[in-house]
Design a protein around this motif. Structure first.
Motif, PDB file in Angstrom:
ATOM      1  N   TYR A 476      72.532  86.724  24.448  1.00 50.74           N
ATOM      2  CA  TYR A 476      73.203  86.227  25.649  1.00 50.74           C
ATOM      3  C   TYR A 476      72.242  85.398  26.507  1.00 50.74           C
ATOM      4  CZ  TYR A 476      75.874  86.456  30.041  1.00 50.74           C
ATOM      5  OH  TYR A 476      76.553  86.147  31.202  1.00 50.74           O
ATOM      6  N   TRP A 477      70.985  85.851  26.603  1.00 48.50           N
ATOM      7  CA  TRP A 477      69.962  85.119  27.362  1.00 48.50           C
ATOM      8  C   TRP A 477      68.983  84.431  26.403  1.00 48.50           C
ATOM      9  CZ3 TRP A 477      70.007  90.374  29.986  1.00 48.50           C
ATOM     10  CH2 TRP A 477      70.877  90.381  31.086  1.00 48.50           C
ATOM     11  N   ARG A 478      69.520  83.806  25.384  1.00 48.56           N
ATOM     12  CA  ARG A 478      68.658  83.242  24.329  1.00 48.56           C
ATOM     13  C   ARG A 478      67.776  82.098  24.825  1.00 48.56           C
ATOM     14  NH1 ARG A 478      73.885  82.600  23.366  1.00 48.56           N
ATOM     15  NH2 ARG A 478      74.864  80.543  23.438  1.00 48.56           N
ATOM     16  N   TYR A 479      68.085  81.544  25.987  1.00 46.07           N
ATOM     17  CA  TYR A 479      67.254  80.477  26.553  1.00 46.07           C
ATOM     18  C   TYR A 479      66.025  81.051  27.265  1.00 46.07           C
ATOM     19  CZ  TYR A 479      70.569  81.952  30.131  1.00 46.07           C
ATOM     20  OH  TYR A 479      71.352  82.715  30.949  1.00 46.07           O
ATOM     21  N   VAL A 480      65.895  82.382  27.358  1.00 50.53           N
ATOM     22  CA  VAL A 480      64.715  83.010  27.959  1.00 50.53           C
ATOM     23  C   VAL A 480      63.810  83.488  26.825  1.00 50.53           C
ATOM     24  CG1 VAL A 480      63.855  84.831  29.462  1.00 50.53           C
ATOM     25  CG2 VAL A 480      66.068  83.750  29.957  1.00 50.53           C
ATOM     26  N   ASP A 481      62.682  82.819  26.646  1.00 51.41           N
ATOM     27  CA  ASP A 481      61.757  83.181  25.576  1.00 51.41           C
ATOM     28  C   ASP A 481      61.017  84.482  25.902  1.00 51.41           C
ATOM     29  OD1 ASP A 481      62.430  80.897  24.165  1.00 51.41           O
ATOM     30  OD2 ASP A 481      60.855  79.691  25.117  1.00 51.41           O
ATOM     31  N   VAL A 522      65.112  77.691  37.671  1.00 46.05           N
ATOM     32  CA  VAL A 522      65.617  78.431  38.826  1.00 46.05           C
ATOM     33  C   VAL A 522      66.834  79.296  38.480  1.00 46.05           C
ATOM     34  CG1 VAL A 522      64.699  76.885  40.576  1.00 46.05           C
ATOM     35  CG2 VAL A 522      66.928  76.401  39.555  1.00 46.05           C
ATOM     36  N   ASN A 523      67.646  78.875  37.522  1.00 48.22           N
ATOM     37  CA  ASN A 523      68.756  79.729  37.084  1.00 48.22           C
ATOM     38  C   ASN A 523      68.231  80.609  35.960  1.00 48.22           C
ATOM     39  OD1 ASN A 523      71.072  80.973  36.227  1.00 48.22           O
ATOM     40  ND2 ASN A 523      72.314  79.115  36.207  1.00 48.22           N
ATOM     41  N   VAL A 524      67.773  81.772  36.335  1.00 52.77           N
ATOM     42  CA  VAL A 524      67.043  82.610  35.388  1.00 52.77           C
ATOM     43  C   VAL A 524      67.955  83.179  34.316  1.00 52.77           C
ATOM     44  CG1 VAL A 524      65.568  84.628  35.157  1.00 52.77           C
ATOM     45  CG2 VAL A 524      65.382  83.173  37.200  1.00 52.77           C
ATOM     46  N   MET A 525      69.112  83.742  34.714  1.00 58.92           N
ATOM     47  CA  MET A 525      69.868  84.532  33.749  1.00 58.92           C
ATOM     48  C   MET A 525      71.380  84.348  33.845  1.00 58.92           C
ATOM     49  SD  MET A 525      67.581  87.968  33.434  1.00 58.92           S
ATOM     50  CE  MET A 525      67.576  87.924  31.663  1.00 58.92           C
ATOM     51  N   ASP A 526      71.841  83.148  34.179  1.00 59.67           N
ATOM     52  CA  ASP A 526      73.283  82.882  34.143  1.00 59.67           C
ATOM     53  C   ASP A 526      73.527  81.401  33.873  1.00 59.67           C
ATOM     54  OD1 ASP A 526      75.974  83.387  34.205  1.00 59.67           O
ATOM     55  OD2 ASP A 526      76.153  83.237  36.378  1.00 59.67           O
ATOM     56  N   ARG A 527      72.915  80.901  32.829  1.00 54.58           N
ATOM     57  CA  ARG A 527      73.055  79.474  32.522  1.00 54.58           C
ATOM     58  C   ARG A 527      74.273  79.200  31.651  1.00 54.58           C
ATOM     59  NH1 ARG A 527      67.020  77.646  30.586  1.00 54.58           N
ATOM     60  NH2 ARG A 527      65.847  78.855  32.125  1.00 54.58           N
TER      61      ARG A 527
END
Length: 633
Positions: A476-481, A522-527
């Motif tokens: 779900y948060w795959r854009y956060v390494d 800045v949008n940490v976890m709802d992109r």
């Protein structure tokens, strides 16, 4: 037979065979049908012959040429049978590109398998399937089958197109029928591709030179645009029981009388238990809630495809005794439990699935693939999904929402509409407080509260083990390494129909502090990240069946010794498809506050409007990827 006659017979037979093979040469297929196609249906005839209300013969011949591996799944060869339907003919022949025979298969070469998956405990439905592995391309499959049945209730809907990326040269749907049976049909042909010949006792519908259709992102469900023919009989028979179906009132009354009525008997101890359970309930709605949850707590789902044509539910007493049932049995049990307390409920047939397919209110016939329960109260209508042991009371989710169903009542079939969960009810609120340290590691707690259809989607997390939950969040948060999930807390509220998820995490190297300027998302976890593909020439509508709303609030603390050098400007995007706002403000010297809102409405966009839609979604994705810049003080 003389030698001369024998020679002549063999010569003519050989030439007839050669001719039949040569007509299926690949080089005879028009180039326009090969372009962008994995396969081509060269010739097909699907025929029904209905002599009387207890006799029907299905004949099917299909010649399909496959050009590549992507078309192998289009070359299906199977016939279904059960206790009431027998296969009388079955064969297949494989030809090469020149129409020469490569392999021939008889009925004994087909594999006999169950027609249902492993979740079905009882079923008499079987398939005879050809398992063929091609050795060369292109190849042509010539498939022929014939089956006979005494049941004339199950008349199939004929769809022009069964496969994407497959073209059609010639195809025909033929019904030969006894006029005394009251034959009825309904044609759906939005582009006018059918040729219809209708005379007494014979219906013939054909089409030719249909180029391949490809699936398009965000496109409508195939049933919305693929031409089709629905057929039915006014006088029919099912399992030897005769019926009439000129309209839903007649058909619904027959279904209620022969499929549902008389199956609501319950053991006295069960009735007494339920009576005690609802004795102090303040109103009828609360009684229904308690009975529904009692059913959920004392049963489980197992598919059962027996009874009259697989349509009749098992008696309520058997379901409660065994502790399991299918959608029919569990719905009938719940109806019986309610009836034991004087509460009326309606057994409803529905097309289940996310595509919101409706029962055709204008054509009474065998329709639907699922049943649910409707409970009409004085001031509202309740809807119960009896198959699920976890679904909240009076909530259907996206499996059966916003579509026509047919309620089976003693007076006949009644068309009803299931609830529509509009965007104001389909919400996701995401809040978090995060700390960014000087090594570039981000840590914090994020909370997600979902309702409506968003709850329906996210509630699957409740039934996963820890390993699968972690995997799901990372996806779900795959854009956060380098995301490390440290703790997960879930809290479901079945009264408010909501789910709260709280996740504690760290993410190393979220920002790189090795340079003078530090770039921080800045949008940490709802992109929002989905941008549908671009098409040179789009042919289908773009469809969003359910609108939804996301609201986001984050506080990000930056490390000591750094200051904010630059932040994204406020963004406000308006479109007929939805709205988007993003605002980043300083919160003291060492933090920023991020506020974001995304509303995506339900819509149907024409092919001409698709570029505008795609531009709107691309703008959202770009804004959600915005970054701020930090520098040392």
């Amino acid at each position: 037979m003389t030698l001369k006659n024998l020679f002549l017979f063999c010569f003519l037979t050989f030439n007839a065979s050669l001719f039949a093979q040569e007509e299926y040469r690949v080089d005879l297929i028009p180039e326009s049908l090969i372009e962008d196609a994995n396969s081509t249906t060269v010739a097909e005839t699907y025929e029904l012959e209905i002599a009387d209300h207890r006799s029907i013969v299905y004949r099917h011949k299909r010649v399909v040429t496959v050009y590549n591996k992507g078309g192998d799944s289009d070359a299906v060869a199977y016939a279904s049978y059960d206790d009431d339907r027998r296969i009388t003919k079955l064969s297949a022949t494989i030809l090469d590109k020149n129409g020469e025979e490569l392999e021939r298969f008889r009925k004994r070469d087909f594999e006999d398998i169950s027609a249902v998956d492993g979740g079905t405990l009882y079923s008499d439905s079987r398939l005879m399937v050809l398992q063929y592995t091609p050795t060369q391309y292109p190849y042509t499959l010539v498939f022929e089958s014939e089956t006979e049945s005494k049941d004339t209730f199950y008349l199939p809907t004929w769809n022009l197109i069964d496969y994407y990326d497959s073209s059609i040269w010639n195809t025909r749907f033929v019904v030969k029928y006894n006029p005394d049976l009251g034959f009825r049909y309904k044609v759906f042909d939005p582009e006018g591709v059918f040729t219809v010949n209708d005379s007494e006792g014979l219906l013939e519908i054909s089409a030719s030179e249909i180029m391949a259709t490809s699936a398009e992102e965000m496109g409508p469900s195939p049933w919305e645009f693929i031409p089709s023919v629905r057929v039915g009989l006014t006088h029919f028979s099912l399992d030897g029981i005769e019926g009439r179906a000129s309209n839903w009132e007649e058909l619904g009354a027959w279904q209620y009388r022969n499929l549902v009525a008389g199956l609501d008997g319950l053991p006295q101890d069960v009735v007494s238990k339920v009576s005690a359970l609802v004795a102090d309930a303040p109103n009828t709605k609360e009684k229904v809630r308690r009975i529904y949850e009692f059913m959920q707590d004392n049963t489980r789902y197992i598919s059962v495809q027996l009874g009259i044509g697989g349509l009749r539910p098992y008696p309520a007493a058997e379901v409660i005794e065994k502790g399991y049932g299918d959608c029919k049995g569990l719905t009938n049990l719940t109806m019986a439990l309610l009836n034991s307390q004087g509460i009326k409920a309606n057994y409803c047939v529905v097309w289940a699935g996310r595509d919101q397919k409706s029962i055709d209110a204008d054509f009474a016939s065998l329709q639907g693939n699922h049943v649910i329960l409707n409970v009409p109260l004085e001031d509202e209508e309740l809807w119960l999904e009896c198959t699920s042991q976890t679904m909240p009371f009076n909530f259907l989710g996206d499996f059966t929402d916003n579509r026509n169903v047919v309620a089976l009542t003693p007076q006949g079939g009644v068309i009803k509409r299931t609830p529509n969960y509009d965007l104001g009810r389909n919400t996701l609120n995401t809040d978090g407080t995060f700390n960014l340290d000087a090594s570039g590691t981000l840590s914090g707690v994020v909370s997600l509260v979902s309702r409506g259809i968003q709850y329906d989607t996210r509630s699957a997390m409740l039934y996963k083990d820890q390993k699968d939950r972690v995997s799901s969040y990372k996806n779900y948060w795959r854009y956060v390494d380098n995301l490390d999930i440290q703790n997960i807390s879930l809290e479901e509220d079945k009264v408010q129909i909501s789910l709260r998820e709280e996740v504690v995490f760290t993410a190393t190297d979220f920002a790189n502090f090795s340079n003078e300027k530090v770039i921080v998302p800045v949008n940490v976890m709802d992109r929002y990240t989905y941008i549908p593909r671009r098409y040179k020439s789009r042919s289908q509508e773009a469809v969003m069946l359910r609108g939804w709303m996301d609201n986001t609030s984050f506080r990000i603390e930056i490390p000591e010794g750094y200051k904010i050098d630059a932040m994204p400007y406020p963004i406000d995007i308006e479109s007929r498809f939805g709205t988007y706002t993003m605002l980043i403000l300083k919160d003291g010297e060492n933090a920023v506050q991020v506020s974001r809102s995304l509303v995506l409405r339900s819509f149907r966009a024409t092919p001409e409007e698709y570029a505008e839609l795609r531009g709107f979604l691309r703008s959202i994705a770009r804004s959600d990827a915005a970054k701020m810049v930090l520098v040392k003080k």
